[in-house]
Design an enzyme around this catalytic site. Structure first.
Site, PDB file in Angstrom:
ATOM      1  N   GLY A  27       0.811  -1.214   0.000  1.00 47.92           N
ATOM      2  CA  GLY A  27       0.000   0.000   0.000  1.00 47.92           C
ATOM      3  C   GLY A  27       0.841   1.259   0.000  1.00 47.92           C
ATOM      4  N   GLY A  32       5.153   4.416  -9.135  1.00 45.54           N
ATOM      5  CA  GLY A  32       5.894   3.174  -9.370  1.00 45.54           C
ATOM      6  C   GLY A  32       4.967   1.965  -9.296  1.00 45.54           C
ATOM      7  CG  HIS A  33       3.103   0.809  -5.650  1.00 46.16           C
ATOM      8  ND1 HIS A  33       3.404   1.869  -4.832  1.00 46.16           N
ATOM      9  CD2 HIS A  33       3.665  -0.281  -5.082  1.00 46.16           C
ATOM     10  CE1 HIS A  33       4.114   1.434  -3.806  1.00 46.16           C
ATOM     11  NE2 HIS A  33       4.284   0.140  -3.927  1.00 46.16           N
ATOM     12  N   GLY A 144       8.835  -4.970  -8.543  1.00 44.82           N
ATOM     13  CA  GLY A 144       9.685  -3.865  -8.968  1.00 44.82           C
ATOM     14  C   GLY A 144      11.166  -4.194  -8.791  1.00 44.82           C
ATOM     15  CD  GLN A 150      10.273  -7.692  -2.299  1.00 45.24           C
ATOM     16  OE1 GLN A 150      10.152  -7.504  -1.113  1.00 45.24           O
ATOM     17  NE2 GLN A 150       9.536  -7.032  -3.183  1.00 45.24           N
ATOM     18  CG  LEU A 173       8.146   5.089 -12.819  1.00 38.84           C
ATOM     19  CD1 LEU A 173       8.328   3.845 -13.654  1.00 38.84           C
ATOM     20  CD2 LEU A 173       6.676   5.376 -12.599  1.00 38.84           C
ATOM     21  CB  SER A 182      10.740   4.416  -1.995  1.00 36.27           C
ATOM     22  OG  SER A 182      10.558   3.840  -0.722  1.00 36.27           O
ATOM     23  CB  SER A 183       5.874   3.493   0.427  1.00 31.39           C
ATOM     24  OG  SER A 183       5.188   2.871  -0.634  1.00 31.39           O
TER      25      SER A 183
HETATM   26  O1  PAF Z   1       7.756  -5.150  -2.038  1.00 28.46           O
HETATM   27  C1  PAF Z   1       6.830  -5.108  -1.210  1.00 28.46           C
HETATM   28  O2  PAF Z   1       6.032  -4.176  -1.157  1.00 28.46           O
HETATM   29  C2  PAF Z   1       6.694  -6.247  -0.207  1.00 28.46           C
HETATM   30  O3  PAF Z   1       7.931  -6.718   0.205  1.00 28.46           O
HETATM   31  C3  PAF Z   1       5.805  -7.395  -0.705  1.00 28.46           C
HETATM   32  C4  PAF Z   1       6.413  -8.081  -1.923  1.00 28.46           C
HETATM   33  C5  PAF Z   1       4.424  -6.874  -1.056  1.00 28.46           C
HETATM   34  C6  PAF Z   1       5.658  -8.466   0.387  1.00 28.46           C
HETATM   35  O4  PAF Z   1       5.085  -7.928   1.540  1.00 28.46           O
END
Ligand code: PAF
Length: 281
Positions: A27, A32-33, A144, A150, A173, A182-183
């Site tokens: 959230g 970027g999202h 991303g 990750q 982005l 980034s959030s």
């Molecule tokens: O990248 C993220 O926002 C988090 O690490 C994810 C992949 C949603 C897992 O909680």
């Protein structure tokens, strides 16, 4: 766009759909999202996004409590982006019993780079992502490249557990000054926000030096870390790696990545830059 909060509602909403494209998020969405959703739309249908701030991937003293929860605004952005379904469970829905059964990524990944500074983080990520994959059962999932390590953890999870899911990576982005979206940028004060773009500039300088033929990776990274420290950052790491393996580059590593994590005040920022070698090694 439908918004559901329980596994049962999710299952009902997805009944009969085989080609789901999935965008897992925590959230507090930004452009970027939205670009992840745009990419997901090219790969499958329906597009499902999840919004869940996963306690398992936050260590003691990290920002789990202060991580911004902005569900209504997030849903507006997802609807505008053309997302079909949002899964926004609460903690009890995701973890009805204590999650004592967890996924442990290979040590070489889990304890390297960010993992060295955030013990248990990638286990928390892999565990929640596996649960989300089982709930959503997507054909494709989009992540991303800003969270470069990750992405490696998720690809290895899919590979080693034979999950029938294609992982699609989306480019980072950036804001006009180069800062990766980034959030966590929302935590930055006004002067920190101006300073924040320095991380990306240092990474770009390392990439340019390597492309120009400089081969003392350690000195390049130490130099960038020194610049950041002089400007008031607390540096977790600056590292050069092979972009395909995330291991130390060899003479054959044609694509490389420079990664960094550093703190401005109480905000930890990460970034990375992939680049190719256009000079002989
Ligand atoms: O990248 C993220 O926002 C988090 O690490 C994810 C992949 C949603 C897992 O909680």
């Amino acid at each position: 766009m439908q918004v559901v909060h329980t596994a049962a509602e999710l299952r009902a909403a997805l009944a009969g759909h085989a080609g789901t494209a999935f965008v897992p998020t925590m959230g507090n969405l930004h452009a970027g999202h939205v670009s992840l959703v745009d990419l997901a739309k090219l790969h499958g249908q329906p597009v499902v996004a999840s919004i869940f701030v996963n306690p398992l991937q936050f260590g003691a003293g990290e920002d789990f409590e202060r991580y911004p929860r902005t569900l209504a605004a997030d849903c507006d952005k997802l609807a505008a982006a053309g997302c079909d379904l949002v899964f926004a469970p609460d903690i009890a829905e995701m973890y009805p019993v204590p999650q004592t059964f967890t996924v442990q990524p290979p040590e070489s990944l889990a304890n390297d780079l960010c993992g060295a500074f955030r013990p248990g983080h990638f286990s928390g990520v892999a565990t929640v992502v596996l649960k989300l994959f089982n709930l959503v059962q997507p054909r494709v999932a989009v992540f991303g490249k800003k969270d470069f390590q990750q992405l490696f953890v998720i690809r290895e999870l899919v590979r080693q557990f034979n999950l029938p899911i294609d992982i699609v990576a989306s480019d980072t982005l950036r804001e006009a000054d180069g800062l990766a979206m980034s959030s966590r940028n929302a935590y930055l004060g006004a002067s920190e926000r101006i300073q924040a773009a320095q991380l990306q500039r240092e990474l770009a300088a390392i990439a340019a030096a390597v492309q120009a033929g400089e081969r003392d990776d350690e000195a390049l990274c130490a130099n960038a870390a020194r610049h950041l420290k002089m400007a008031g950052w607390r540096v977790d790491y600056i590292a050069l790696r092979d972009a395909a393996t995330l291991q130390a580059p060899t003479a054959d590593s044609r694509r490389r990545v420079v990664l960094g994590a550093a703190w401005l005040g109480t905000t930890r920022l990460i970034d990375n830059l992939e680049f190719g070698l256009d000079v002989p090694v």
